[in-house]
Design a protein around this motif. Structure first.
Motif, PDB file in Angstrom:
ATOM      1  N   ARG A   1       0.809  -1.220   0.000  1.00 24.27           N
ATOM      2  CA  ARG A   1       0.000   0.000   0.000  1.00 24.27           C
ATOM      3  C   ARG A   1       0.844   1.274   0.000  1.00 24.27           C
ATOM      4  NH1 ARG A   1      -5.311  -1.267   1.198  1.00 24.27           N
ATOM      5  NH2 ARG A   1      -5.620  -3.375   1.925  1.00 24.27           N
ATOM      6  N   ALA A   2       2.126   1.148   0.254  1.00 22.56           N
ATOM      7  CA  ALA A   2       2.999   2.324   0.329  1.00 22.56           C
ATOM      8  C   ALA A   2       3.102   2.999  -1.032  1.00 22.56           C
ATOM      9  CB  ALA A   2       4.384   1.908   0.820  1.00 22.56           C
ATOM     10  N   GLU A   3       3.343   4.296  -0.975  1.00 26.00           N
ATOM     11  CA  GLU A   3       3.533   5.076  -2.199  1.00 26.00           C
ATOM     12  C   GLU A   3       4.765   4.557  -2.934  1.00 26.00           C
ATOM     13  OE1 GLU A   3       2.347   7.888  -4.860  1.00 26.00           O
ATOM     14  OE2 GLU A   3       1.346   7.478  -2.965  1.00 26.00           O
ATOM     15  N   PRO A   4       4.658   4.313  -4.235  1.00 29.36           N
ATOM     16  CA  PRO A   4       5.827   3.828  -4.983  1.00 29.36           C
ATOM     17  C   PRO A   4       6.952   4.857  -4.954  1.00 29.36           C
ATOM     18  CG  PRO A   4       3.826   3.693  -6.312  1.00 29.36           C
ATOM     19  CD  PRO A   4       3.477   4.437  -5.071  1.00 29.36           C
ATOM     20  N   GLN A   5       8.181   4.358  -4.913  1.00 27.81           N
ATOM     21  CA  GLN A   5       9.344   5.247  -4.920  1.00 27.81           C
ATOM     22  C   GLN A   5       9.923   5.278  -6.327  1.00 27.81           C
ATOM     23  OE1 GLN A   5      12.146   4.007  -1.978  1.00 27.81           O
ATOM     24  NE2 GLN A   5      10.628   3.928  -0.353  1.00 27.81           N
TER      25      GLN A   5
END
Length: 88
Positions: free
Chosen positions: A68-72
């Motif tokens: 769910r984390a924002e893509p880097q």
């Protein structure tokens, strides 16, 4: 009954064939059916291991957080996509 259209041939030691035949007799099927069922079952297991996995609750939560984390954006990847292809 389905028509068999794809042959699979193999050579095994007579001792291996005898064990397969004994097991097939226990199951009351012929050697071909026994080998086909055994190979198919193992193939399903191998493929399921590549697709299905089980995690403890804490490990699943960590996995889910990462999903769910924002893509880097990686600078090297951005640079690669901005380059002209060698064939262009």
């Amino acid at each position: 009954m389905a028509t068999k259209t794809a042959p699979i041939n193999m050579r095994v030691l007579p001792s291996v064939r005898d064990i397969i035949d004994a097991a097939a007799n226990v199951k009351k099927v012929d050697r071909t059916v026994f080998i086909q069922q055994a190979a198919l079952n193992e193939a399903h297991n191998v493929l399921a291991e590549q697709r299905d996995f089980v995690l403890e609750a804490e490990a699943f939560e960590a996995f889910d957080r990462e999903l769910r984390a924002e893509p880097q954006a990686l600078e090297g990847v951005k640079d690669l996509f901005n380059r002209k292809a060698p064939w262009e």
